[in-house]
Write an enzyme that holds these catalytic residues in place. Structure first.
Site, PDB file in Angstrom:
ATOM      1  N   LYS A  41      73.670  39.771-154.244  1.00 37.16           N
ATOM      2  CA  LYS A  41      74.682  39.628-153.184  1.00 37.16           C
ATOM      3  C   LYS A  41      74.591  38.232-152.565  1.00 37.16           C
ATOM      4  O   LYS A  41      73.583  37.530-152.747  1.00 37.16           O
ATOM      5  CB  LYS A  41      74.452  40.694-152.123  1.00 37.16           C
ATOM      6  CG  LYS A  41      73.091  40.574-151.426  1.00 37.16           C
ATOM      7  CD  LYS A  41      72.773  41.802-150.577  1.00 37.16           C
ATOM      8  CE  LYS A  41      71.424  41.646-149.882  1.00 37.16           C
ATOM      9  NZ  LYS A  41      71.017  42.872-149.198  1.00 37.16           N
ATOM     10  N   TYR A 269      69.470  13.388-130.800  1.00 34.35           N
ATOM     11  CA  TYR A 269      70.131  13.871-129.584  1.00 34.35           C
ATOM     12  C   TYR A 269      69.136  14.251-128.496  1.00 34.35           C
ATOM     13  O   TYR A 269      68.125  14.898-128.762  1.00 34.35           O
ATOM     14  CB  TYR A 269      70.981  15.109-129.899  1.00 34.35           C
ATOM     15  CG  TYR A 269      72.241  14.816-130.678  1.00 34.35           C
ATOM     16  CD1 TYR A 269      73.131  13.805-130.300  1.00 34.35           C
ATOM     17  CD2 TYR A 269      72.560  15.582-131.796  1.00 34.35           C
ATOM     18  CE1 TYR A 269      74.294  13.569-131.018  1.00 34.35           C
ATOM     19  CE2 TYR A 269      73.725  15.355-132.514  1.00 34.35           C
ATOM     20  CZ  TYR A 269      74.588  14.341-132.122  1.00 34.35           C
ATOM     21  OH  TYR A 269      75.728  14.110-132.835  1.00 34.35           O
TER      22      TYR A 269
HETATM   23  C1  LIG Z   1      69.758  43.321-149.699  1.00 35.02           C
HETATM   24  C2  LIG Z   1      69.522  44.701-150.178  1.00 35.02           C
HETATM   25  C3  LIG Z   1      68.451  44.976-151.044  1.00 35.02           C
HETATM   26  C4  LIG Z   1      67.385  43.954-151.396  1.00 35.02           C
HETATM   27  O1  LIG Z   1      66.439  43.959-150.363  1.00 35.02           O
HETATM   28  P1  LIG Z   1      65.208  42.917-150.348  1.00 35.02           P
HETATM   29  O2  LIG Z   1      64.437  43.267-149.150  1.00 35.02           O
HETATM   30  O3  LIG Z   1      65.868  41.566-150.272  1.00 35.02           O
HETATM   31  O4  LIG Z   1      64.493  43.127-151.612  1.00 35.02           O
HETATM   32  C5  LIG Z   1      68.345  46.255-151.558  1.00 35.02           C
HETATM   33  N1  LIG Z   1      69.247  47.209-151.222  1.00 35.02           N
HETATM   34  C6  LIG Z   1      70.266  46.981-150.360  1.00 35.02           C
HETATM   35  C7  LIG Z   1      71.192  48.074-150.000  1.00 35.02           C
HETATM   36  C8  LIG Z   1      70.428  45.719-149.810  1.00 35.02           C
HETATM   37  O5  LIG Z   1      71.434  45.494-148.948  1.00 35.02           O
END
Ligand SMILES: *Cc1c(COP(=O)(O)O)cnc(C)c1O
Length: 388
Positions: A41, A269
């Site tokens: 993702k 800044y």
């Molecule tokens: C992002 C996600 C994962 C992966 O989790 P990690 O802690 O990054 O390994 C697994 N399942 C779902 C539903 C997620 O949203």
């Protein structure tokens, strides 16, 4: 120089080591008998979803996990035919393209289920769905009280040929405590939900619950499928144990200006930083628009010519300054912001700590001005940047 050459000349680049992704995928596969779903993702946590997916599928992953149908379709357009699960949807969105592309869909409510079944019926296809139960995270997923109704409805739609319930799944509350009582209670609720689904006449062949840390440290969460995300990219997910994961992203740039200033000189800044002696200051063309967290300014460090130097003053939108003291430096010298850490360069995990955030936010935040370059071998050292 042509316009094209100019627009592709990078100020900064993220070098993605696909060999590290392959190593990490294989390491997850070695920790379980279950199938591995590589979670890609958010454009593969900022690393490039298609490239990461290809490397992971060649190294032990059998599934891909994404958040949206659009992300799944991008992978299909990129030529990826492996099974994909997409898990966050508006109930009334048009699922047609995803169904025709054979993307599995997560279902968290009757509204989602009916909408997907309607789309499938129109297309005369069977939608592969994974019913999601909320075992405590209280985000996505059906509440246990709604579950019985959901599985009955799914059974009816399965008998009508519109859906096939391929999976039942849930997500863990803690990313850091895989052996805690919370996980135990989530497992118990999950098993109950699976039993209810079976009692209703469903035959889900894939039960899945584990994220990265649970895949490495909580075998009783594995079932038939595990879903590692952050660990694929080389961030160790366990707060106390290291499993030998290798960082996949190295963020590099070149110093674009070097200047000598006297002691007592305010920098960037608000002049939050003042030189304590005569110093060489170097300008790095990366800022918070490129994903470098503004909040890390007081603590951040970078790697130049085999040494760490502190970020001097505020990180701006497009740039920040490094205090090199009396170290020699020239315009064009390379700076490594973070990398795998093997040579001593800062890591994603350190940047996350400096910014009081999670490593996930650091890697997914690397912005579109940073060009991604892919290397397949591990021969390239963090200190070198090809001038190609
Ligand atoms: C992002 C996600 C994962 C992966 O989790 P990690 O802690 O990054 O390994 C697994 N399942 C779902 C539903 C997620 O949203």
């Amino acid at each position: 120089m042509s316009i094209e050459a100019t627009i592709t000349t990078p100020h900064a680049r993220a070098v993605i080591d696909l060999q590290a992704v392959a190593h990490n995928t294989a390491l997850f596969a070695a920790h379980t008998k279950a199938a591995v779903m590589a979670v890609v993702k958010a454009d593969g946590f900022g690393h490039g979803a298609r490239q990461v997916a290809t490397a992971a599928l060649a190294s032990g992953a059998g599934w891909l996990g994404v958040t949206t149908c659009a992300e799944a379709l991008h992978l299909r357009l990129g030529g990826i035919t492996a099974p994909i699960l997409s898990w966050m949807h508006h109930p009334e969105e048009d699922f047609s393209a995803a169904l025709l592309a054979e993307v599995d869909l997560s279902v968290s409510s009757s509204a989602h289920l009916r909408s997907i079944a309607r789309n499938a019926a129109t297309l005369r296809v069977t939608a592969n769905v994974h019913l999601k139960v909320d075992t405590g995270l209280r985000r996505n997923g059906a509440r246990p009280a709604e579950w019985q109704e959901l599985v009955r409805e799914a059974r009816d739609l399965e008998r009508a040929g519109h859906v096939r319930v391929r999976g039942v799944w849930s997500h863990l509350i803690s990313g850091t405590d895989p052996a805690g009582g919370q996980v135990r209670s989530q497992i118990a609720l999950f098993d109950e939900a699976v039993d209810l689904a079976r009692d209703a006449g469903l035959r889900p062949e894939l039960r899945h619950l584990a994220n990265s840390v649970a895949t490495l440290a909580a075998p009783d969460t594995h079932y038939e499928l595990v879903r590692p995300g952050i660990g694929l990219y080389g961030v160790e997910p366990h707060p106390e144990r290291a499993f030998g994961l290798r960082g996949a992203m190295t963020l590099r740039a070149r110093l674009i200006l070097v200047k000598r200033v006297p002691a007592g000189c305010g920098v960037s800044y608000e002049h939050d930083y003042v030189t304590s002696r005569d110093s060489t200051l170097a300008l790095v063309p990366l800022g918070y628009a490129d994903g470098l967290p503004w909040a890390a300014a007081r603590r951040g460090e970078v790697w130049i010519a085999g040494r760490r130097f502190p970020v001097a003053g505020q990180i701006a939108m497009d740039q920040f300054v490094v205090d090199l003291g009396d170290a020699p430096a020239r315009m064009g010298d390379e700076v490594v912001v973070f990398g795998p850490g093997a040579e001593g360069e800062p890591t994603v995990t350190e940047w996350a700590r400096w910014a009081r955030t999670v490593p996930h936010e650091i890697v997914t935040g690397v912005g579109p001005r940073v060009s991604r370059h892919y290397v397949h071998a591990t021969t390239q050292q963090p200190g070198e940047l090809s001038r190609a």
